[in-house]
Scaffold this motif. Structure first.
Motif, PDB file in Angstrom:
ATOM      1  N   ILE A 193      37.176 -43.626  14.382  1.00  0.00           N
ATOM      2  CA  ILE A 193      36.131 -44.569  13.981  1.00  0.00           C
ATOM      3  C   ILE A 193      36.606 -45.985  14.329  1.00  0.00           C
ATOM      4  O   ILE A 193      37.704 -46.392  13.949  1.00  0.00           O
ATOM      5  CB  ILE A 193      35.842 -44.455  12.478  1.00  0.00           C
ATOM      6  CG1 ILE A 193      35.313 -43.053  12.146  1.00  0.00           C
ATOM      7  CG2 ILE A 193      34.841 -45.523  12.030  1.00  0.00           C
ATOM      8  CD1 ILE A 193      35.115 -42.801  10.669  1.00  0.00           C
ATOM      9  N   LYS A 194      35.781 -46.699  15.050  1.00  0.00           N
ATOM     10  CA  LYS A 194      36.149 -48.042  15.487  1.00  0.00           C
ATOM     11  C   LYS A 194      36.196 -48.998  14.304  1.00  0.00           C
ATOM     12  O   LYS A 194      35.286 -49.043  13.472  1.00  0.00           O
ATOM     13  CB  LYS A 194      35.133 -48.541  16.516  1.00  0.00           C
ATOM     14  CG  LYS A 194      35.493 -49.893  17.109  1.00  0.00           C
ATOM     15  CD  LYS A 194      34.462 -50.315  18.153  1.00  0.00           C
ATOM     16  CE  LYS A 194      34.837 -51.673  18.739  1.00  0.00           C
ATOM     17  NZ  LYS A 194      33.839 -52.117  19.760  1.00  0.00           N
ATOM     18  N   ARG A 195      37.273 -49.761  14.222  1.00  0.00           N
ATOM     19  CA  ARG A 195      37.424 -50.722  13.132  1.00  0.00           C
ATOM     20  C   ARG A 195      36.573 -51.963  13.376  1.00  0.00           C
ATOM     21  O   ARG A 195      36.354 -52.368  14.516  1.00  0.00           O
ATOM     22  CB  ARG A 195      38.892 -51.137  12.997  1.00  0.00           C
ATOM     23  CG  ARG A 195      39.823 -50.010  12.587  1.00  0.00           C
ATOM     24  CD  ARG A 195      41.228 -50.530  12.436  1.00  0.00           C
ATOM     25  NE  ARG A 195      42.166 -49.488  12.005  1.00  0.00           N
ATOM     26  CZ  ARG A 195      43.458 -49.693  11.775  1.00  0.00           C
ATOM     27  NH1 ARG A 195      43.965 -50.915  11.946  1.00  0.00           N
ATOM     28  NH2 ARG A 195      44.229 -48.695  11.395  1.00  0.00           N
ATOM     29  N   HIS A 196      36.142 -52.572  12.267  1.00  0.00           N
ATOM     30  CA  HIS A 196      35.397 -53.839  12.299  1.00  0.00           C
ATOM     31  C   HIS A 196      34.160 -53.744  13.189  1.00  0.00           C
ATOM     32  O   HIS A 196      33.774 -54.719  13.860  1.00  0.00           O
ATOM     33  CB  HIS A 196      36.294 -54.976  12.803  1.00  0.00           C
ATOM     34  CG  HIS A 196      37.618 -55.054  12.095  1.00  0.00           C
ATOM     35  ND1 HIS A 196      37.739 -55.272  10.739  1.00  0.00           N
ATOM     36  CD2 HIS A 196      38.888 -54.899  12.581  1.00  0.00           C
ATOM     37  CE1 HIS A 196      39.021 -55.264  10.413  1.00  0.00           C
ATOM     38  NE2 HIS A 196      39.743 -55.031  11.494  1.00  0.00           N
ATOM     39  N   ALA A 197      33.542 -52.559  13.187  1.00  0.00           N
ATOM     40  CA  ALA A 197      32.341 -52.376  14.005  1.00  0.00           C
ATOM     41  C   ALA A 197      31.104 -52.713  13.187  1.00  0.00           C
ATOM     42  O   ALA A 197      31.150 -52.871  11.964  1.00  0.00           O
ATOM     43  CB  ALA A 197      32.280 -50.939  14.501  1.00  0.00           C
ATOM     44  N   ARG A 201      27.205 -48.993  14.609  1.00  0.00           N
ATOM     45  CA  ARG A 201      28.319 -48.340  15.313  1.00  0.00           C
ATOM     46  C   ARG A 201      29.173 -47.522  14.338  1.00  0.00           C
ATOM     47  O   ARG A 201      29.627 -46.418  14.674  1.00  0.00           O
ATOM     48  CB  ARG A 201      29.178 -49.392  16.016  1.00  0.00           C
ATOM     49  CG  ARG A 201      30.402 -48.823  16.756  1.00  0.00           C
ATOM     50  CD  ARG A 201      29.985 -47.757  17.771  1.00  0.00           C
ATOM     51  NE  ARG A 201      31.132 -47.085  18.341  1.00  0.00           N
ATOM     52  CZ  ARG A 201      31.721 -47.449  19.484  1.00  0.00           C
ATOM     53  NH1 ARG A 201      31.253 -48.495  20.167  1.00  0.00           N
ATOM     54  NH2 ARG A 201      32.756 -46.783  19.940  1.00  0.00           N
ATOM     55  N   PHE A 202      29.355 -48.059  13.135  1.00  0.00           N
ATOM     56  CA  PHE A 202      30.133 -47.332  12.134  1.00  0.00           C
ATOM     57  C   PHE A 202      29.452 -46.000  11.783  1.00  0.00           C
ATOM     58  O   PHE A 202      30.101 -44.953  11.719  1.00  0.00           O
ATOM     59  CB  PHE A 202      30.302 -48.174  10.873  1.00  0.00           C
ATOM     60  CG  PHE A 202      30.971 -47.435   9.745  1.00  0.00           C
ATOM     61  CD1 PHE A 202      32.352 -47.243   9.734  1.00  0.00           C
ATOM     62  CD2 PHE A 202      30.220 -46.897   8.704  1.00  0.00           C
ATOM     63  CE1 PHE A 202      32.968 -46.543   8.699  1.00  0.00           C
ATOM     64  CE2 PHE A 202      30.825 -46.210   7.667  1.00  0.00           C
ATOM     65  CZ  PHE A 202      32.203 -46.028   7.666  1.00  0.00           C
ATOM     66  N   ASN A 203      28.128 -46.025  11.580  1.00  0.00           N
ATOM     67  CA  ASN A 203      27.399 -44.798  11.268  1.00  0.00           C
ATOM     68  C   ASN A 203      27.477 -43.794  12.414  1.00  0.00           C
ATOM     69  O   ASN A 203      27.622 -42.585  12.195  1.00  0.00           O
ATOM     70  CB  ASN A 203      25.927 -45.116  10.959  1.00  0.00           C
ATOM     71  CG  ASN A 203      25.767 -45.751   9.597  1.00  0.00           C
ATOM     72  OD1 ASN A 203      26.580 -45.544   8.697  1.00  0.00           O
ATOM     73  ND2 ASN A 203      24.707 -46.534   9.426  1.00  0.00           N
ATOM     74  N   PHE A 204      27.372 -44.322  13.651  1.00  0.00           N
ATOM     75  CA  PHE A 204      27.465 -43.450  14.820  1.00  0.00           C
ATOM     76  C   PHE A 204      28.840 -42.802  14.898  1.00  0.00           C
ATOM     77  O   PHE A 204      28.968 -41.574  15.084  1.00  0.00           O
ATOM     78  CB  PHE A 204      27.185 -44.264  16.083  1.00  0.00           C
ATOM     79  CG  PHE A 204      27.400 -43.482  17.349  1.00  0.00           C
ATOM     80  CD1 PHE A 204      26.461 -42.555  17.773  1.00  0.00           C
ATOM     81  CD2 PHE A 204      28.550 -43.667  18.109  1.00  0.00           C
ATOM     82  CE1 PHE A 204      26.670 -41.825  18.949  1.00  0.00           C
ATOM     83  CE2 PHE A 204      28.763 -42.953  19.274  1.00  0.00           C
ATOM     84  CZ  PHE A 204      27.813 -42.016  19.703  1.00  0.00           C
ATOM     85  N   ASP A 205      29.897 -43.612  14.761  1.00  0.00           N
ATOM     86  CA  ASP A 205      31.257 -43.074  14.827  1.00  0.00           C
ATOM     87  C   ASP A 205      31.518 -42.091  13.685  1.00  0.00           C
ATOM     88  O   ASP A 205      32.184 -41.061  13.867  1.00  0.00           O
ATOM     89  CB  ASP A 205      32.285 -44.210  14.777  1.00  0.00           C
ATOM     90  CG  ASP A 205      32.406 -44.948  16.097  1.00  0.00           C
ATOM     91  OD1 ASP A 205      31.769 -44.502  17.069  1.00  0.00           O
ATOM     92  OD2 ASP A 205      33.128 -45.951  16.148  1.00  0.00           O
TER      93      ASP A 205
END
Length: 346
Positions: A193-197, A201-205
């Motif tokens: 999961i990409k940080r500080h997104a 993007r957070f939901n997608f990851d």
């Protein structure tokens, strides 16, 4: 051209995954929540029905003869009731449960009832309607949840619907893996999961990462559920790789003289002589003059705690053991079939 083709395929699988997820996923939420409750079905049922099911016990109390316990329950069975079997208590603070059925609006599915008998006094503690297949709101909470889990409260048709929804969920998980599948060199990015997104993007990851890590558990849970809904097809598929022992059917030999069935005490003595070890779980009574006693006595090392693999079919008149099923007769297909229910239920 190949890149465009790959993108088009990805869009196609994404749409399939989306629409399967929207429809079948909504039903899966119901099945997941009810399935989580069913992981605790026995303690939950006993806690909610303590007056019926539980008894006071200590090491100094003696269990009454099984024939007396059954006789006490039989006195409570209504005139149009058909006695089916007796379930043995799982521990010393539970009552015996005598099952009987009565006619219902649906001749295919009579209503099923339980009579509870105190093992130390041979007195009835009460009775209840357990299963009304077409009217699940009449069932006790545990069985209401069970019926909702695998029929969606839609009766016999609901089982088929749930089975096909399960097949749809299998494709949803598989298409999710296809859509998730990363390009070369992108694997680490695909499982983190990409940080500080951004929130999007957070939901997608979160979706793709959790989906990947849970995919294999979901695939097994869903596939095993479909197997349990369509057991004939499931056993047929397993038989391609290893034989699965067919469900047994045996008949008693009707004597020419007195046609008096053996007592429960005699049946347990025959069973104990054949299998001294183990724990009784049920005795199914003969339903006709040609039927047999079916005894389930689980071995200590059986993985399925609720449905014993070790069983005996006993002639109701002569006491001859017509068939035994135990670990010594199992095939690899039988072992797979035996493990499926406990793995599905956790």
């Amino acid at each position: 051209m190949s890149i465009l083709t790959l993108k088009n395929r990805r869009k196609l699988w994404l749409k399939v995954h989306l629409y399967l997820g929207l429809f079948a996923g909504a039903v899966f939420v119901v099945m997941g929540l009810t399935g989580s409750l069913l992981a605790f079905e026995y303690p939950l049922d006993e806690a909610l029905n303590a007056d019926l099911m539980t008894v006071s016990a200590d090491d100094n109390k003696t269990i009454m003869p099984l024939d007396d316990i059954v006789a006490a329950g039989l006195k409570t069975v209504p005139a149009n009731g058909k006695v089916l079997n007796i379930d043995f208590p799982r521990h010393q603070e539970l009552a015996y449960a005598l099952w009987f059925e009565q006619p219902s609006d649906n001749p295919t599915f009579p209503t099923r009832h339980q009579i509870f008998i105190n093992p130390y006094t041979a007195k009835v503690t009460g009775q209840r309607l357990l299963i009304d297949f077409d009217h699940i709101w009449r069932d006790p909470f545990k069985d209401f949840i069970l019926r909702l889990h695998y029929t969606l409260a839609l009766g016999e048709k609901g089982m088929t619907i749930v089975g096909f929804i399960g097949i749809g969920l299998l494709f949803s998980v598989l298409t999710g893996l296809i859509v998730w599948w990363p390009n070369k060199g992108q694997f680490k990015k695909a499982i983190t999961i990409k940080r500080h997104a951004s929130v999007e993007r957070f939901n997608f990851d979160l979706h793709k990462t959790v989906g990947f890590y849970s995919a294999f558990i979901l695939l097994f849970a869903i596939a095993s559920g479909v197997y349990l809904i369509f057991p004939d097809y499931g056993r047929g598929l397993v038989s391609v790789f290893s034989p699965v022992t067919p469900w047994a059917s045996y008949q008693s030999e009707i004597p020419t003289g007195d046609k008096i069935p053996l007592s429960i005490k005699q049946i347990t003595a025959i069973t104990d002589a054949r299998f001294p070890d183990g724990t009784y779980q049920f005795i199914v009574f003969p339903q006709s003059a040609q039927d047999v006693y079916l005894v389930g006595k689980r071995q200590a090392d059986e993985v399925n705690q609720h449905h014993p693999y070790r069983q005996l079919w006993i002639d109701q008149y002569s006491g001859n053991i017509l068939h035994t099923q135990d670990a010594s007769t199992r095939t690899a297909g039988d072992v797979f079939d035996e493990w499926l229910y406990p793995l599905h239920t956790g």
